[in-house]
Design a protein around this motif. Structure first.
Motif, PDB file in Angstrom:
ATOM      1  N   ALA A  83       0.811  -1.224   0.000  1.00  0.00           N
ATOM      2  CA  ALA A  83       0.000   0.000   0.000  1.00  0.00           C
ATOM      3  C   ALA A  83       0.843   1.273   0.000  1.00  0.00           C
ATOM      4  CB  ALA A  83      -0.933  -0.008   1.212  1.00  0.00           C
ATOM      5  N   TYR A  84       2.009   1.233   0.651  1.00  0.00           N
ATOM      6  CA  TYR A  84       2.865   2.421   0.804  1.00  0.00           C
ATOM      7  C   TYR A  84       4.291   2.092   0.386  1.00  0.00           C
ATOM      8  CZ  TYR A  84      -1.133   3.474   3.777  1.00  0.00           C
ATOM      9  OH  TYR A  84      -2.400   3.645   4.263  1.00  0.00           O
ATOM     10  N   PRO A  85       4.506   1.791  -0.892  1.00  0.00           N
ATOM     11  CA  PRO A  85       5.812   1.283  -1.321  1.00  0.00           C
ATOM     12  C   PRO A  85       6.954   2.287  -1.251  1.00  0.00           C
ATOM     13  CG  PRO A  85       4.430   1.707  -3.217  1.00  0.00           C
ATOM     14  CD  PRO A  85       3.561   1.894  -2.007  1.00  0.00           C
ATOM     15  N   THR A  86       6.663   3.573  -1.101  1.00  0.00           N
ATOM     16  CA  THR A  86       7.745   4.554  -1.041  1.00  0.00           C
ATOM     17  C   THR A  86       7.826   5.247   0.324  1.00  0.00           C
ATOM     18  OG1 THR A  86       6.321   6.288  -1.947  1.00  0.00           O
ATOM     19  CG2 THR A  86       7.628   5.001  -3.528  1.00  0.00           C
ATOM     20  N   THR A  87       7.129   4.743   1.310  1.00  0.00           N
ATOM     21  CA  THR A  87       7.126   5.354   2.642  1.00  0.00           C
ATOM     22  C   THR A  87       8.234   4.794   3.521  1.00  0.00           C
ATOM     23  OG1 THR A  87       4.755   5.737   2.472  1.00  0.00           O
ATOM     24  CG2 THR A  87       5.696   5.815   4.677  1.00  0.00           C
ATOM     25  N   PHE A  88       8.581   3.529   3.338  1.00  0.00           N
ATOM     26  CA  PHE A  88       9.592   2.863   4.160  1.00  0.00           C
ATOM     27  C   PHE A  88      10.692   2.315   3.258  1.00  0.00           C
ATOM     28  CE2 PHE A  88       5.493   2.560   6.143  1.00  0.00           C
ATOM     29  CZ  PHE A  88       5.734   2.972   7.441  1.00  0.00           C
ATOM     30  N   ASP A  89      11.920   2.308   3.778  1.00  0.00           N
ATOM     31  CA  ASP A  89      13.038   1.723   3.033  1.00  0.00           C
ATOM     32  C   ASP A  89      13.371   0.317   3.517  1.00  0.00           C
ATOM     33  OD1 ASP A  89      14.314   2.597   0.761  1.00  0.00           O
ATOM     34  OD2 ASP A  89      15.648   3.990   1.796  1.00  0.00           O
ATOM     35  N   TYR A  90      12.809  -0.073   4.665  1.00  0.00           N
ATOM     36  CA  TYR A  90      13.139  -1.363   5.261  1.00  0.00           C
ATOM     37  C   TYR A  90      11.844  -2.061   5.692  1.00  0.00           C
ATOM     38  CZ  TYR A  90      17.557   1.146   5.666  1.00  0.00           C
ATOM     39  OH  TYR A  90      18.678   1.891   5.402  1.00  0.00           O
ATOM     40  N   TYR A  91      11.669  -3.288   5.240  1.00  0.00           N
ATOM     41  CA  TYR A  91      10.501  -4.099   5.591  1.00  0.00           C
ATOM     42  C   TYR A  91      10.989  -5.424   6.165  1.00  0.00           C
ATOM     43  CZ  TYR A  91       8.136  -0.898   2.385  1.00  0.00           C
ATOM     44  OH  TYR A  91       7.651   0.236   1.762  1.00  0.00           O
ATOM     45  N   GLY A  92      10.391  -5.854   7.274  1.00  0.00           N
ATOM     46  CA  GLY A  92      10.746  -7.135   7.876  1.00  0.00           C
ATOM     47  C   GLY A  92       9.509  -7.962   8.163  1.00  0.00           C
ATOM     48  N   LEU A  93       9.436  -9.145   7.580  1.00  0.00           N
ATOM     49  CA  LEU A  93       8.316 -10.058   7.782  1.00  0.00           C
ATOM     50  C   LEU A  93       8.821 -11.287   8.521  1.00  0.00           C
ATOM     51  CD1 LEU A  93       7.503  -8.261   5.288  1.00  0.00           C
ATOM     52  CD2 LEU A  93       6.213 -10.211   4.473  1.00  0.00           C
ATOM     53  N   PHE A  94       8.304 -11.518   9.728  1.00  0.00           N
ATOM     54  CA  PHE A  94       8.739 -12.630  10.565  1.00  0.00           C
ATOM     55  C   PHE A  94       7.573 -13.603  10.696  1.00  0.00           C
ATOM     56  CE2 PHE A  94      10.917  -8.997  13.131  1.00  0.00           C
ATOM     57  CZ  PHE A  94      11.743  -8.690  12.061  1.00  0.00           C
ATOM     58  N   SER A  95       7.670 -14.762  10.066  1.00  0.00           N
ATOM     59  CA  SER A  95       6.591 -15.766  10.087  1.00  0.00           C
ATOM     60  C   SER A  95       5.266 -15.119   9.701  1.00  0.00           C
ATOM     61  CB  SER A  95       6.468 -16.411  11.470  1.00  0.00           C
ATOM     62  OG  SER A  95       7.675 -16.954  11.906  1.00  0.00           O
ATOM     63  N   ALA A  96       5.274 -14.420   8.602  1.00  0.00           N
ATOM     64  CA  ALA A  96       4.140 -13.569   8.218  1.00  0.00           C
ATOM     65  C   ALA A  96       2.891 -14.356   7.853  1.00  0.00           C
ATOM     66  CB  ALA A  96       4.541 -12.673   7.052  1.00  0.00           C
ATOM     67  N   GLY A  97       1.783 -13.894   8.377  1.00  0.00           N
ATOM     68  CA  GLY A  97       0.462 -14.403   8.000  1.00  0.00           C
ATOM     69  C   GLY A  97       0.010 -13.670   6.755  1.00  0.00           C
ATOM     70  N   LEU A  98       0.333 -14.199   5.599  1.00  0.00           N
ATOM     71  CA  LEU A  98       0.089 -13.514   4.331  1.00  0.00           C
ATOM     72  C   LEU A  98      -1.323 -13.772   3.808  1.00  0.00           C
ATOM     73  CD1 LEU A  98       3.452 -14.448   2.584  1.00  0.00           C
ATOM     74  CD2 LEU A  98       2.904 -12.308   3.763  1.00  0.00           C
ATOM     75  N   HIS A  99      -1.962 -12.707   3.379  1.00  0.00           N
ATOM     76  CA  HIS A  99      -3.227 -12.819   2.655  1.00  0.00           C
ATOM     77  C   HIS A  99      -3.442 -11.524   1.884  1.00  0.00           C
ATOM     78  CE1 HIS A  99      -5.567 -10.185   5.331  1.00  0.00           C
ATOM     79  NE2 HIS A  99      -4.803 -10.700   6.285  1.00  0.00           N
ATOM     80  N   LEU A 100      -4.310 -11.585   0.908  1.00  0.00           N
ATOM     81  CA  LEU A 100      -4.550 -10.420   0.053  1.00  0.00           C
ATOM     82  C   LEU A 100      -5.956  -9.860   0.201  1.00  0.00           C
ATOM     83  CD1 LEU A 100      -2.666 -11.547  -3.173  1.00  0.00           C
ATOM     84  CD2 LEU A 100      -1.940  -9.865  -1.479  1.00  0.00           C
ATOM     85  N   GLY A 101      -6.567 -10.072   1.315  1.00  0.00           N
ATOM     86  CA  GLY A 101      -7.878  -9.474   1.540  1.00  0.00           C
ATOM     87  C   GLY A 101      -8.928 -10.496   1.886  1.00  0.00           C
ATOM     88  N   LYS A 102     -10.031  -9.994   2.431  1.00  0.00           N
ATOM     89  CA  LYS A 102     -11.073 -10.885   2.925  1.00  0.00           C
ATOM     90  C   LYS A 102     -11.742 -11.695   1.826  1.00  0.00           C
ATOM     91  CE  LYS A 102     -14.403  -7.181   2.846  1.00  0.00           C
ATOM     92  NZ  LYS A 102     -15.162  -6.236   3.575  1.00  0.00           N
ATOM     93  N   ASP A 103     -11.773 -11.194   0.600  1.00  0.00           N
ATOM     94  CA  ASP A 103     -12.407 -11.935  -0.488  1.00  0.00           C
ATOM     95  C   ASP A 103     -11.654 -13.215  -0.831  1.00  0.00           C
ATOM     96  OD1 ASP A 103     -14.297  -9.931  -0.635  1.00  0.00           O
ATOM     97  OD2 ASP A 103     -13.286  -8.893  -2.273  1.00  0.00           O
ATOM     98  N   PHE A 104     -10.366 -13.274  -0.464  1.00  0.00           N
ATOM     99  CA  PHE A 104      -9.532 -14.416  -0.820  1.00  0.00           C
ATOM    100  C   PHE A 104      -9.168 -15.281   0.382  1.00  0.00           C
ATOM    101  CE2 PHE A 104      -8.231 -10.983  -3.828  1.00  0.00           C
ATOM    102  CZ  PHE A 104      -8.770 -11.546  -4.966  1.00  0.00           C
ATOM    103  N   ARG A 105      -9.650 -14.950   1.562  1.00  0.00           N
ATOM    104  CA  ARG A 105      -9.172 -15.561   2.801  1.00  0.00           C
ATOM    105  C   ARG A 105      -9.233 -17.092   2.796  1.00  0.00           C
ATOM    106  NH1 ARG A 105      -7.565 -13.010   7.306  1.00  0.00           N
ATOM    107  NH2 ARG A 105      -8.483 -11.062   6.671  1.00  0.00           N
ATOM    108  N   ASN A 106     -10.179 -17.700   2.142  1.00  0.00           N
ATOM    109  CA  ASN A 106     -10.297 -19.165   2.154  1.00  0.00           C
ATOM    110  C   ASN A 106      -9.529 -19.845   1.027  1.00  0.00           C
ATOM    111  OD1 ASN A 106     -11.929 -19.168   4.451  1.00  0.00           O
ATOM    112  ND2 ASN A 106     -13.744 -18.745   3.234  1.00  0.00           N
ATOM    113  N   GLN A 107      -8.783 -19.091   0.251  1.00  0.00           N
ATOM    114  CA  GLN A 107      -7.998 -19.649  -0.845  1.00  0.00           C
ATOM    115  C   GLN A 107      -6.533 -19.788  -0.427  1.00  0.00           C
ATOM    116  OE1 GLN A 107      -8.315 -17.136  -4.281  1.00  0.00           O
ATOM    117  NE2 GLN A 107     -10.545 -17.244  -4.364  1.00  0.00           N
TER     118      GLN A 107
END
Length: 187
Positions: free
Chosen positions: A81-105
């Motif tokens: 959503a904010y690709p130019t706001t932060f220079d450093y991103y850290g995902l630790f055991s991330a619960g990945l999903h792309l929105g509620k419409d896809f949650r069961n996929q």
């Protein structure tokens, strides 16, 4: 460290909507906040508050965001959503999903079915963040979604760092990941 469940607070007590006990999703005893209260939608309010109340570097190169589990999923959503706001991103055991419409996929299907994901990923990596870092345990129940994300990003040639450790969705791993990530930021 914002409360990742914006529909309830993290401890029992009183809030603007009355008394409640905390719960995940709708399992608490109190009322729930409006559906628009999401971390990605409200995250810039947090950034603006921090900038207004603390001595910060108010530029991309002075900003990092990371999270574990659901917080890793929020960090992932924030990066898109904010690709130019932060220079450093850290995902630790991330619960990945792309929105509620896809949650069961499965996440691999979410990637295929989300019309915005390819464009958001291209915009993120086209902005050249200094570090996009992911850590995952080999037996973590969220392991496959990270494999799916890495496969997609590898197919596009996007640069990120990945660390895989023994174990699952556990504090030992998150301590390792935070230690590793923290040593790489703001250099």
């Amino acid at each position: 460290m914002p409360n990742g469940n914006p529909n309830c607070q993290a401890a029992p007590g009183e809030w603007s909507w009355g008394m409640y006990t905390p719960g995940f999703g709708n399992s608490g005893t109190g009322p729930t906040a409006p559906a628009v209260a999401t971390i990605p939608a409200s995250f810039m309010d947090i950034v603006n508050y921090v900038d207004a109340n603390y001595r910060t570097i108010k530029k991309r190169e002075g900003r990092a965001v990371c999270g574990l589990s659901m917080g890793g999923g929020h960090t992932f959503a924030i990066s898109l959503a904010y690709p130019t706001t932060f220079d450093y991103y850290g995902l630790f055991s991330a619960g990945l999903h792309l929105g509620k419409d896809f949650r069961n996929q499965p996440f691999s299907e979410q990637i295929k079915n989300d019309p915005d994901f390819a464009q958001q990923s291209a915009r993120l990596f086209g902005s050249k963040p200094k570090l996009y870092w992911m850590g995952m345990g080999k037996t973590d129940f969220l392991y496959q979604s990270t494999v799916d994300l890495r496969n997609y990003w590898d197919s596009k040639g996007y640069k990120y760092e990945y660390v895989e450790t023994d174990g699952g969705h556990i504090w030992r791993n998150w301590r390792i990941y935070l230690t590793m990530f923290a040593q790489k930021i703001f250099k």
